[in-house]
Design a protein around this motif. Sequence first.
Motif, PDB file in Angstrom:
ATOM      1  N   VAL A 117       0.856  -1.185   0.000  1.00 48.30           N
ATOM      2  CA  VAL A 117       0.000   0.000   0.000  1.00 48.30           C
ATOM      3  C   VAL A 117       0.890   1.232   0.000  1.00 48.30           C
ATOM      4  N   PHE A 118       0.620   2.158  -0.911  1.00 46.66           N
ATOM      5  CA  PHE A 118       1.431   3.383  -0.999  1.00 46.66           C
ATOM      6  C   PHE A 118       0.592   4.513  -1.596  1.00 46.66           C
ATOM      7  N   PRO A 119       0.940   5.764  -1.297  1.00 45.83           N
ATOM      8  CA  PRO A 119       0.190   6.893  -1.853  1.00 45.83           C
ATOM      9  C   PRO A 119       0.467   7.067  -3.342  1.00 45.83           C
ATOM     10  N   LEU A 120      -0.552   7.417  -4.093  1.00 48.25           N
ATOM     11  CA  LEU A 120      -0.412   7.610  -5.533  1.00 48.25           C
ATOM     12  C   LEU A 120       0.628   8.692  -5.848  1.00 48.25           C
ATOM     13  N   CYS A 121       0.670   9.722  -5.022  1.00 52.97           N
ATOM     14  CA  CYS A 121       1.613  10.817  -5.261  1.00 52.97           C
ATOM     15  C   CYS A 121       3.071  10.343  -5.207  1.00 52.97           C
ATOM     16  N   LYS A 122       3.326   9.279  -4.445  1.00 55.56           N
ATOM     17  CA  LYS A 122       4.682   8.734  -4.352  1.00 55.56           C
ATOM     18  C   LYS A 122       5.137   8.192  -5.703  1.00 55.56           C
ATOM     19  N   SER A 123       4.224   7.527  -6.401  1.00 56.81           N
ATOM     20  CA  SER A 123       4.545   7.004  -7.730  1.00 56.81           C
ATOM     21  C   SER A 123       4.804   8.134  -8.716  1.00 56.81           C
ATOM     22  N   PHE A 124       3.922   9.133  -8.698  1.00 60.43           N
ATOM     23  CA  PHE A 124       4.096  10.239  -9.631  1.00 60.43           C
ATOM     24  C   PHE A 124       5.390  11.008  -9.367  1.00 60.43           C
ATOM     25  N   LYS A 125       5.731  11.150  -8.113  1.00 61.09           N
ATOM     26  CA  LYS A 125       6.953  11.868  -7.773  1.00 61.09           C
ATOM     27  C   LYS A 125       8.187  11.145  -8.305  1.00 61.09           C
ATOM     28  N   SER A 126       8.258   9.825  -8.103  1.00 63.92           N
ATOM     29  CA  SER A 126       9.425   9.063  -8.548  1.00 63.92           C
ATOM     30  C   SER A 126       9.471   8.946 -10.071  1.00 63.92           C
ATOM     31  N   VAL A 127       8.309   8.728 -10.694  1.00 61.75           N
ATOM     32  CA  VAL A 127       8.270   8.599 -12.152  1.00 61.75           C
ATOM     33  C   VAL A 127       8.614   9.921 -12.826  1.00 61.75           C
ATOM     34  N   ASN A 128       8.066  11.012 -12.321  1.00 61.05           N
ATOM     35  CA  ASN A 128       8.354  12.331 -12.876  1.00 61.05           C
ATOM     36  C   ASN A 128       9.833  12.664 -12.729  1.00 61.05           C
ATOM     37  N   SER A 129      10.413  12.312 -11.590  1.00 62.34           N
ATOM     38  CA  SER A 129      11.835  12.552 -11.359  1.00 62.34           C
ATOM     39  C   SER A 129      12.691  11.754 -12.338  1.00 62.34           C
ATOM     40  N   ASP A 130      12.328  10.486 -12.553  1.00 61.68           N
ATOM     41  CA  ASP A 130      13.070   9.648 -13.500  1.00 61.68           C
ATOM     42  C   ASP A 130      12.989  10.207 -14.911  1.00 61.68           C
ATOM     43  N   LEU A 131      11.790  10.653 -15.300  1.00 64.56           N
ATOM     44  CA  LEU A 131      11.594  11.200 -16.639  1.00 64.56           C
ATOM     45  C   LEU A 131      12.441  12.454 -16.843  1.00 64.56           C
ATOM     46  N   MET A 132      12.424  13.327 -15.850  1.00 62.95           N
ATOM     47  CA  MET A 132      13.205  14.569 -15.937  1.00 62.95           C
ATOM     48  C   MET A 132      14.705  14.284 -15.977  1.00 62.95           C
ATOM     49  N   ASN A 133      15.153  13.354 -15.140  1.00 66.12           N
ATOM     50  CA  ASN A 133      16.581  13.057 -15.053  1.00 66.12           C
ATOM     51  C   ASN A 133      17.088  12.277 -16.262  1.00 66.12           C
ATOM     52  N   ASN A 134      16.306  11.281 -16.703  1.00 65.23           N
ATOM     53  CA  ASN A 134      16.760  10.424 -17.799  1.00 65.23           C
ATOM     54  C   ASN A 134      16.768  11.135 -19.140  1.00 65.23           C
ATOM     55  N   TYR A 135      15.731  11.952 -19.376  1.00 65.99           N
ATOM     56  CA  TYR A 135      15.595  12.589 -20.681  1.00 65.99           C
ATOM     57  C   TYR A 135      15.789  14.108 -20.637  1.00 65.99           C
ATOM     58  N   LEU A 136      16.090  14.646 -19.463  1.00 64.68           N
ATOM     59  CA  LEU A 136      16.252  16.093 -19.293  1.00 64.68           C
ATOM     60  C   LEU A 136      15.058  16.847 -19.875  1.00 64.68           C
ATOM     61  N   VAL A 137      13.861  16.387 -19.511  1.00 66.26           N
ATOM     62  CA  VAL A 137      12.625  16.969 -20.022  1.00 66.26           C
ATOM     63  C   VAL A 137      12.437  18.376 -19.464  1.00 66.26           C
ATOM     64  N   ASN A 138      12.064  19.288 -20.326  1.00 64.21           N
ATOM     65  CA  ASN A 138      11.742  20.645 -19.900  1.00 64.21           C
ATOM     66  C   ASN A 138      10.503  20.619 -19.013  1.00 64.21           C
ATOM     67  N   LYS A 139      10.539  21.303 -17.885  1.00 63.25           N
ATOM     68  CA  LYS A 139       9.428  21.273 -16.928  1.00 63.25           C
ATOM     69  C   LYS A 139       8.131  21.788 -17.534  1.00 63.25           C
ATOM     70  N   GLU A 140       8.238  22.671 -18.539  1.00 62.22           N
ATOM     71  CA  GLU A 140       7.031  23.217 -19.162  1.00 62.22           C
ATOM     72  C   GLU A 140       6.309  22.178 -20.021  1.00 62.22           C
ATOM     73  N   PHE A 141       6.988  21.084 -20.343  1.00 61.08           N
ATOM     74  CA  PHE A 141       6.382  20.067 -21.204  1.00 61.08           C
ATOM     75  C   PHE A 141       5.236  19.351 -20.497  1.00 61.08           C
ATOM     76  N   LEU A 142       5.383  19.154 -19.191  1.00 60.32           N
ATOM     77  CA  LEU A 142       4.432  18.345 -18.427  1.00 60.32           C
ATOM     78  C   LEU A 142       3.633  19.193 -17.437  1.00 60.32           C
ATOM     79  N   THR A 143       2.297  19.008 -17.468  1.00 57.61           N
ATOM     80  CA  THR A 143       1.406  19.654 -16.504  1.00 57.61           C
ATOM     81  C   THR A 143       0.595  18.580 -15.791  1.00 57.61           C
ATOM     82  N   ILE A 144       0.677  18.557 -14.458  1.00 51.65           N
ATOM     83  CA  ILE A 144      -0.131  17.625 -13.666  1.00 51.65           C
ATOM     84  C   ILE A 144      -1.227  18.410 -12.959  1.00 51.65           C
ATOM     85  N   ASP A 145      -2.466  18.137 -13.336  1.00 55.72           N
ATOM     86  CA  ASP A 145      -3.605  18.865 -12.773  1.00 55.72           C
ATOM     87  C   ASP A 145      -4.078  18.169 -11.495  1.00 55.72           C
ATOM     88  N   ASP A 146      -3.654  18.718 -10.383  1.00 56.74           N
ATOM     89  CA  ASP A 146      -4.111  18.225  -9.075  1.00 56.74           C
ATOM     90  C   ASP A 146      -4.448  19.438  -8.209  1.00 56.74           C
TER      91      ASP A 146
END
Length: 213
Positions: free
Chosen positions: A71-100
């Motif tokens: 059992v884990f919070p959904l935000c934990k997954s998004f935080k780790s996945v978003n971090s991996d995406l940014m680090n692995n591909y150097l994605v510009n922060k403006e590319f992704l919008t998370i509506d919460d």
Amino acid sequence: MCFNSNDLIRKIYHDGVNFLNPIREIIKLRFLNDEITMQMCYNISVCLDLLCNSRIMVFLDKFDEKSQKEVFPLCKSFKSVNSDLMNNYLVNKEFLTIDDSDGKMKNISISTNKRLFDTLLYNLMVNAYRHGRSMEINISDNLIIIRNELINIGERYSSVFEFPVKTDRFGVSGSGLGLKVVRRIAEKLGIKITSSIAKKNISVTINYDHIVV
């Protein structure tokens, strides 16, 4: 010595990651603003994703949902996945919008295998990045909707899983393995995934009602 395909994939994975990861980190640290070397870094990230997905396929064959979930919070997954995406591909922060905007995500917990759930999210988000101009994610009590504007869809398709393997906007050819892994994970975890395509806009909906705590 490798006695079967599973052992071989594990060996390729470990050898590949041990070789490629340090190279990528050196490129990022030493040549952060150099276009040619950053293209090399991107290509290495694609290779690492292919290695990881190959290993996940082996893991899925022996996966036991009852003994390997947490059992884990959904935000934990998004935080780790978003971090991996940014680090692995150097994605510009403006590319992704998370509506919460209403802050619901921090109160949502799910019970499943985190490694597989993270891989499912990561593969869909990487696909959106490699083949799209922007990405928006909307989150509700039991749905995650990933929207993005695709570049050059070509022929008409009714589902993201019908897309042929094609070259992304960086000139790198896909393997098709990432989306196959997404389907296998969804089947294993009891998650429903649907998609809709309207002109150049695509929406992928993840129904995770089955695993909400």
